[in-house]
Design a protein around this motif. Structure first.
Motif, PDB file in Angstrom:
ATOM      1  N   ALA A   1      14.059 -16.440  14.642  1.00 47.05           N
ATOM      2  CA  ALA A   1      14.852 -17.512  15.234  1.00 47.05           C
ATOM      3  C   ALA A   1      16.110 -16.968  15.904  1.00 47.05           C
ATOM      4  CB  ALA A   1      15.234 -18.525  14.151  1.00 47.05           C
ATOM      5  N   GLN A   2      16.685 -15.980  15.253  1.00 43.11           N
ATOM      6  CA  GLN A   2      17.966 -15.445  15.707  1.00 43.11           C
ATOM      7  C   GLN A   2      17.806 -14.518  16.915  1.00 43.11           C
ATOM      8  OE1 GLN A   2      20.022 -13.587  12.422  1.00 43.11           O
ATOM      9  NE2 GLN A   2      21.493 -12.623  13.805  1.00 43.11           N
ATOM     10  N   THR A   3      16.713 -13.743  16.934  1.00 43.55           N
ATOM     11  CA  THR A   3      16.582 -12.685  17.942  1.00 43.55           C
ATOM     12  C   THR A   3      15.480 -12.947  18.953  1.00 43.55           C
ATOM     13  OG1 THR A   3      14.972 -11.483  16.587  1.00 43.55           O
ATOM     14  CG2 THR A   3      17.311 -10.950  16.252  1.00 43.55           C
ATOM     15  N   GLY A   4      14.538 -13.829  18.599  1.00 42.54           N
ATOM     16  CA  GLY A   4      13.371 -14.004  19.462  1.00 42.54           C
ATOM     17  C   GLY A   4      12.382 -12.865  19.342  1.00 42.54           C
ATOM     18  N   ALA A   5      12.525 -12.057  18.287  1.00 40.35           N
ATOM     19  CA  ALA A   5      11.623 -10.913  18.109  1.00 40.35           C
ATOM     20  C   ALA A   5      10.182 -11.384  17.857  1.00 40.35           C
ATOM     21  CB  ALA A   5      12.102 -10.051  16.936  1.00 40.35           C
ATOM     22  N   GLU A   6       9.235 -10.569  18.302  1.00 38.34           N
ATOM     23  CA  GLU A   6       7.804 -10.870  18.154  1.00 38.34           C
ATOM     24  C   GLU A   6       7.335 -10.394  16.778  1.00 38.34           C
ATOM     25  OE1 GLU A   6       5.796 -12.228  20.494  1.00 38.34           O
ATOM     26  OE2 GLU A   6       3.748 -11.549  20.050  1.00 38.34           O
ATOM     27  N   LEU A   7       6.633 -11.282  16.060  1.00 39.56           N
ATOM     28  CA  LEU A   7       6.098 -10.894  14.750  1.00 39.56           C
ATOM     29  C   LEU A   7       4.849 -10.026  14.931  1.00 39.56           C
ATOM     30  CD1 LEU A   7       6.156 -11.254  11.598  1.00 39.56           C
ATOM     31  CD2 LEU A   7       4.590 -13.186  11.955  1.00 39.56           C
ATOM     32  N   VAL A   8       4.805  -8.906  14.250  1.00 34.14           N
ATOM     33  CA  VAL A   8       3.614  -8.046  14.267  1.00 34.14           C
ATOM     34  C   VAL A   8       3.125  -7.896  12.829  1.00 34.14           C
ATOM     35  CG1 VAL A   8       2.626  -5.817  14.898  1.00 34.14           C
ATOM     36  CG2 VAL A   8       4.467  -6.806  16.298  1.00 34.14           C
ATOM     37  N   HIS A   9       2.106  -8.658  12.480  1.00 31.60           N
ATOM     38  CA  HIS A   9       1.569  -8.629  11.115  1.00 31.60           C
ATOM     39  C   HIS A   9       0.825  -7.306  10.893  1.00 31.60           C
ATOM     40  CE1 HIS A   9      -0.987  -9.539   7.654  1.00 31.60           C
ATOM     41  NE2 HIS A   9      -0.074 -10.452   7.334  1.00 31.60           N
ATOM     42  N   PRO A  10       0.898  -6.761   9.667  1.00 29.84           N
ATOM     43  CA  PRO A  10       0.308  -5.438   9.406  1.00 29.84           C
ATOM     44  C   PRO A  10      -1.195  -5.330   9.666  1.00 29.84           C
ATOM     45  CG  PRO A  10       1.660  -6.155   7.533  1.00 29.84           C
ATOM     46  CD  PRO A  10       1.651  -7.283   8.510  1.00 29.84           C
ATOM     47  N   TYR A  11      -1.956  -6.427   9.511  1.00 27.30           N
ATOM     48  CA  TYR A  11      -3.414  -6.256   9.688  1.00 27.30           C
ATOM     49  C   TYR A  11      -4.164  -7.464  10.251  1.00 27.30           C
ATOM     50  CZ  TYR A  11      -3.223  -8.171   4.927  1.00 27.30           C
ATOM     51  OH  TYR A  11      -2.951  -8.928   3.826  1.00 27.30           O
TER      52      TYR A  11
ATOM     53  N   ASP B   1      -3.019  -9.188  12.903  1.00 27.14           N
ATOM     54  CA  ASP B   1      -2.694  -9.212  14.322  1.00 27.14           C
ATOM     55  C   ASP B   1      -3.833  -8.561  15.125  1.00 27.14           C
ATOM     56  OD1 ASP B   1       0.303  -9.093  16.053  1.00 27.14           O
ATOM     57  OD2 ASP B   1      -1.518  -8.232  16.890  1.00 27.14           O
ATOM     58  N   ALA B   2      -4.366  -9.284  16.121  1.00 30.08           N
ATOM     59  CA  ALA B   2      -5.507  -8.765  16.895  1.00 30.08           C
ATOM     60  C   ALA B   2      -5.164  -7.449  17.603  1.00 30.08           C
ATOM     61  CB  ALA B   2      -5.967  -9.808  17.920  1.00 30.08           C
ATOM     62  N   ARG B   3      -3.906  -7.324  18.048  1.00 27.38           N
ATOM     63  CA  ARG B   3      -3.491  -6.084  18.715  1.00 27.38           C
ATOM     64  C   ARG B   3      -3.477  -4.928  17.728  1.00 27.38           C
ATOM     65  NH1 ARG B   3       1.753  -9.439  20.496  1.00 27.38           N
ATOM     66  NH2 ARG B   3       1.578  -9.676  18.233  1.00 27.38           N
ATOM     67  N   VAL B   4      -3.115  -5.239  16.496  1.00 29.09           N
ATOM     68  CA  VAL B   4      -3.092  -4.201  15.456  1.00 29.09           C
ATOM     69  C   VAL B   4      -4.517  -3.765  15.126  1.00 29.09           C
ATOM     70  CG1 VAL B   4      -2.576  -3.778  13.012  1.00 29.09           C
ATOM     71  CG2 VAL B   4      -0.871  -4.892  14.486  1.00 29.09           C
ATOM     72  N   ILE B   5      -5.410  -4.717  14.940  1.00 29.86           N
ATOM     73  CA  ILE B   5      -6.810  -4.389  14.615  1.00 29.86           C
ATOM     74  C   ILE B   5      -7.415  -3.520  15.724  1.00 29.86           C
ATOM     75  CG2 ILE B   5      -9.128  -5.351  14.279  1.00 29.86           C
ATOM     76  CD1 ILE B   5      -7.757  -7.857  13.061  1.00 29.86           C
ATOM     77  N   ALA B   6      -7.176  -3.909  16.969  1.00 34.13           N
ATOM     78  CA  ALA B   6      -7.730  -3.131  18.087  1.00 34.13           C
ATOM     79  C   ALA B   6      -7.174  -1.714  18.085  1.00 34.13           C
ATOM     80  CB  ALA B   6      -7.410  -3.830  19.413  1.00 34.13           C
ATOM     81  N   GLY B   7      -5.894  -1.584  17.791  1.00 32.14           N
ATOM     82  CA  GLY B   7      -5.283  -0.248  17.733  1.00 32.14           C
ATOM     83  C   GLY B   7      -5.893   0.606  16.638  1.00 32.14           C
ATOM     84  N   GLN B   8      -6.123   0.007  15.484  1.00 26.40           N
ATOM     85  CA  GLN B   8      -6.714   0.781  14.367  1.00 26.40           C
ATOM     86  C   GLN B   8      -8.129   1.247  14.721  1.00 26.40           C
ATOM     87  OE1 GLN B   8      -3.965   0.789  13.413  1.00 26.40           O
ATOM     88  NE2 GLN B   8      -3.280  -0.672  11.861  1.00 26.40           N
ATOM     89  N   GLY B   9      -8.819   0.486  15.569  1.00 26.72           N
ATOM     90  CA  GLY B   9     -10.174   0.871  15.963  1.00 26.72           C
ATOM     91  C   GLY B   9     -10.241   2.142  16.807  1.00 26.72           C
ATOM     92  N   THR B  10      -9.094   2.618  17.277  1.00 27.50           N
ATOM     93  CA  THR B  10      -9.110   3.822  18.127  1.00 27.50           C
ATOM     94  C   THR B  10      -9.343   5.099  17.320  1.00 27.50           C
ATOM     95  OG1 THR B  10      -6.690   4.096  17.997  1.00 27.50           O
ATOM     96  CG2 THR B  10      -7.559   2.758  19.817  1.00 27.50           C
ATOM     97  N   ALA B  11      -9.073   5.069  16.007  1.00 27.42           N
ATOM     98  CA  ALA B  11      -9.326   6.266  15.192  1.00 27.42           C
ATOM     99  C   ALA B  11     -10.831   6.556  15.168  1.00 27.42           C
ATOM    100  CB  ALA B  11      -8.783   6.070  13.774  1.00 27.42           C
TER     101      ALA B  11
END
Lengths: 336, 336
Positions: free
Chosen positions: B155-165, B167-177
């Motif tokens: 609320a204060q910063t407008g920062a984007e939440l990135v959930h540890p697992y 988050d679709a972007r996170v899952i896709a990133g982990q698939g690169t290993a």
């Protein structure tokens, strides 16, 4: 971790060395061990460079076969033997990395290996030596008992004695690590290796002098086992020192040929106390995720403790081994 | 090692997932993170192959930046953001590897990162997150307090939440290993990764299905945190389980999108108790000299415990991380 069992084998290096090994011997060793030893990788870390204020190149001998550079010297000794001699086997008295290295080297040639160990040696280390196919001979944990047991094995079997660090074939073999490092990564301002009996350090000095004469060679020695430092200061070997250090691979007294080579090549010794060594070990474990043993970490410790000496330089560090007694870790970290 | 502080962030994955990530997302992630993430090496060990009775290829994500595969997903999330969004920064609540990974990923883009941590989190982990330049926000060690603190930062910063697992972007990133592993070393009969919240495992399943459909994908889950195993058995997510395991990275509950992906790709979960995991960890430390964390060693543990399943096969294992709490080692080894 300091026990009499680790000292006996290393306390009486040959008083009268045979001819000192030369760079030609290192080159011959490199060719001889190439089919058997790993050409280990050279590791880098931006974080550690930043901390040290210089460019660190880690020669990863903890990834060598049997987990230490010792395999190089042992392998060179084993494969230097004429067939008839080799057939009678090899013998040494070391419950540490050299014992395991010689056992594995003998197996690569299919010859017998005998290792004399005190009956109170660490069980895991004895198991490792046995796993490589060597025959263990137990004796009392005294120098006299070890030498007697070793002589008995030699008399009975005709096996060739391979001393952990005074043997010229062993020194030449250890010099191949620096040969790979200098060949792989070009010019270095400094090379730093741990110093115990002096096999690795004297082999490194031979190689550096021939390949890269401008490279300074440093030994890293425990403050609690500083006989090498004292010997070079005094100009003669100091033999009355009782080692007290967590670096279980560096408790041996500097050998006679090793001393002669370090003097001839103007090698300098830098000291680190155990607290600094354990701190360097923790740092390297955490940052590089490599399980090096305390006797390896000391080389990083002396570089971190002498920032001004190495500032901005290109420094090669030989990580000598990674055979850590995991059951003793709590004590190791508590001691720092 | 099981503490409430490690659980809060992972206990309430998004109940209604956004669109599930696809293999195209993994390919896009690979291109996006290439300038920042390491393409980690694949390690082999003759000794471990012999012990396991199969051919093991270890993808060394403990050598990834920030010490874990988590950097892949975090980096993909950070570099997926439009400039205007990115400028407001990112936020997460994780005192573990994801927190450090997101902090480092944000630094690669020069944007703010906020990490909400309970005030009783391990000091060394908080120091690591701070060292990567993130702002720490302390809260009470409850789920409600964490979510409130996270919402306040958003609320204060407008920062984007990135959930540890989840988050679709996170899952896709982990698939690169797995993409690197399959691309580097060709056909595998099986891939095995640790299973906590399911980010790595579901990303791996997406990649394997697209690149090598015949490759079976297995999750390795602690017997003391077997909600993933139970969820797949029951056909719906099991959320009432209280984890108890030394694998501090695997205490999270399987996320909703992760569950959907594991079901869709018929991923199988194998369990290991902590004793087997610590035994596998010791074995790997001693043999490979690589400092992997318990949450990584579990993948080796399940292979060793299911020899008949993998006999003679070519098996890829993702070593997920190497962030070990060295001060807790004595307890770790005593627990086995």
């Amino acid at each position: 971790m300091n026990s009499a069992s680790d000292l006996g084998a290393l306390a009486h290096p040959a008083a009268t060395p045979a001819a000192l090994p030369t760079f030609d011997d290192v080159l011959a060793a490199a060719a001889r061990i190439a089919p058997h030893a790993h050409s280990t990788p050279v590791l880098r870390s931006r974080t550690l460079d930043a901390l040290a204020g210089c460019e660190l190149h880690f020669k990863a001998e903890h990834l060598q076969r049997a987990g230490a550079f010792k395999f190089r010297g042992a392998c060179n000794a084993v494969w230097s033997l004429p067939d008839a001699t080799a057939a009678r086997g090899v013998v040494t008295h070391s419950s540490g990395n050299h014992g395991a290295a010689l056992a594995l080297a003998a197996r690569t040639r299919g010859i017998p290996c005998h290792v004399v160990v005190p009956h109170n040696a660490v069980a895991a280390k004895m198991a490792a030596i046995r796993a490589y196919g060597a025959t263990l001979h137990h004796c009392e944990p005294t120098i006299a008992a070890r030498e007697a047991a070793c002589a008995a094995v030699q008399a009975q079997t005709g096996a060739e004695l391979v001393h952990p660090y005074t043997d010229a074939r062993v020194i030449a073999g250890q010099g191949t690590a620096a040969l790979e490092l200098l060949g792989h990564d070009g010019r270095f301002d400094a090379l730093v290796t741990p110093l115990g009996g002096g096999g690795l350090l004297s082999g490194t000095a031979i190689t550096a002098a021939a390949v890269s004469p401008a490279t300074r060679v440093f030994g890293a020695e425990p403050a609690g086992a500083a006989d090498g430092f004292a010997s070079l200061q005094r100009g003669e070997r100091v033999l009355e020192l009782a080692p007290d250090t967590v670096c279980d691979g560096l408790r041996g007294l500097l050998g006679a040929p090793n001393f002669a080579l370090l003097r001839a090549h103007r090698v300098e010794v830098l000291l680190a106390d155990d607290a600094a060594t354990v701190q360097a070990l923790r740092l390297f474990w955490q940052r590089a995720k490599q399980l090096i043993e305390p006797s390896s970490a000391i080389a990083l410790a002396v570089v971190l403790a002498n920032r001004e000496r190495f500032a901005g330089q290109r420094v090669g560090i030989v990580l000598s081994g990674g055979n850590v007694d995991l059951d003793a870790l709590a004590g190791l970290f508590a001691s720092a």
